[in-house]
Scaffold this motif. Structure first.
Motif, PDB file in Angstrom:
ATOM      1  N   PHE A 116      34.284 -26.577  16.589  1.00  0.00           N
ATOM      2  CA  PHE A 116      34.255 -27.915  16.009  1.00  0.00           C
ATOM      3  C   PHE A 116      35.302 -28.180  14.926  1.00  0.00           C
ATOM      4  CE2 PHE A 116      29.696 -26.905  17.078  1.00  0.00           C
ATOM      5  CZ  PHE A 116      29.675 -27.646  18.251  1.00  0.00           C
ATOM      6  N   GLY A 117      35.901 -27.113  14.400  1.00  0.00           N
ATOM      7  CA  GLY A 117      36.980 -27.297  13.442  1.00  0.00           C
ATOM      8  C   GLY A 117      36.561 -27.589  12.017  1.00  0.00           C
ATOM      9  N   ARG A 118      35.273 -27.676  11.745  1.00  0.00           N
ATOM     10  CA  ARG A 118      34.804 -27.974  10.400  1.00  0.00           C
ATOM     11  C   ARG A 118      33.339 -27.569  10.246  1.00  0.00           C
ATOM     12  NH1 ARG A 118      35.356 -34.013   9.292  1.00  0.00           N
ATOM     13  NH2 ARG A 118      33.810 -33.681   7.642  1.00  0.00           N
ATOM     14  N   ILE A 119      32.899 -27.440   9.005  1.00  0.00           N
ATOM     15  CA  ILE A 119      31.490 -27.203   8.680  1.00  0.00           C
ATOM     16  C   ILE A 119      31.153 -28.101   7.502  1.00  0.00           C
ATOM     17  CG2 ILE A 119      29.748 -25.543   7.899  1.00  0.00           C
ATOM     18  CD1 ILE A 119      31.522 -23.315   9.122  1.00  0.00           C
ATOM     19  N   ASP A 120      30.195 -28.998   7.689  1.00  0.00           N
ATOM     20  CA  ASP A 120      29.801 -29.923   6.632  1.00  0.00           C
ATOM     21  C   ASP A 120      28.564 -29.471   5.875  1.00  0.00           C
ATOM     22  OD1 ASP A 120      31.401 -32.759   7.131  1.00  0.00           O
ATOM     23  OD2 ASP A 120      31.150 -31.572   8.955  1.00  0.00           O
TER      24      ASP A 120
END
Length: 228
Positions: free
Chosen positions: A78-82
């Motif tokens: 996903f390219g990110r972690i929020d």
């Protein structure tokens, strides 16, 4: 939210599974982590029914290498972690005098060190967010029985890092919170109480039936007593 990703550990059952299904309303992608792949797939199915994507990662967070592996897979997908929700953990609900060193070590390895390692591993990705702040939640719990002191001890340990991580979070733009949801009638709690009730001459089925309603009534009464 659009294009947001949350990691939920312990997502195969109980509070972790319920949290994952609830968060499908707020995130576009979820990373579901636990040791039981079959149960994780059931959670992923429930999440997918809402239109949200789910990445299933079967792994034992007690293993030191697990944390970085989870972060690497999440970022690759996903390219990110929020957000990171540390919920995984299982501590035997037995008398503290009966707990073996191995049981203590296993409980700490999963609940405390698993969450600690994963938070540290995910921190750079959470810090990298520009438009929003990354968020970390560490969930603790409570013992069903007064003598099950190991549960309270290990859950107190998971709450302690919340006092240390936020200091760094203020600098790095990462929000850290601890959540103690109180008694929740999960499958694990049912099994403990079903085993405990006959030994103490308690009507387990009647108590189980009234459990949610009694809690709701107490909460309502508490709100009524609180000043407006």
């Amino acid at each position: 939210m659009s294009d947001t990703v949350a990691i939920i550990t312990g997502a195969s059952q109980g509070k972790g599974q319920a949290t994952a299904i609830q968060l499908a309303k707020d995130f576009s992608e979820l990373v579901l982590v636990a040791r039981n792949k079959a149960n994780l797939e059931e959670t992923a199915k429930a999440v997918g029914a809402t239109g949200v994507g789910a990445l299933v990662i079967e792994v034992d967070l007690a293993e030191p290498v697990a944390a970085q592996a989870i972060v690497d897979k999440a970022l690759a997908a996903f390219g990110r972690i929020d957000a990171l929700l540390n919920i995984a953990g299982a501590v035997p609900q037995i008398d503290v005098f009966e707990m073996t060193d191995r049981q203590w070590d296993d409980g700490l390895a999963l609940k405390l060190h698993g969450a600690r390692r994963l938070t540290v591993a995910a921190w750079p990705a959470l810090q990298a967010l520009k438009e929003t702040k990354g968020s970390v939640v560490l969930m603790s719990g409570s013992a069903i029985f007064p003598k099950a002191g190991a549960v309270g001890t290990i859950n107190a340990a998971i709450s302690a890092p919340v006092k240390a991580f936020p200091d760094r979070g203020i600098e790095d733009g990462v929000q850290v919170n601890s959540v103690l949801p109180g008694p929740v009638m999960t499958g694990r709690r049912r099994s403990y109480l079903a085993r405990w009730a006959p030994l103490h001459d308690r009507a387990w089925k009647r108590r189980q039936h009234g459990f949610p309603r009694r809690r709701a009534l107490r909460a309502t009464a508490s709100r009524r007593r609180s000043p407006s």
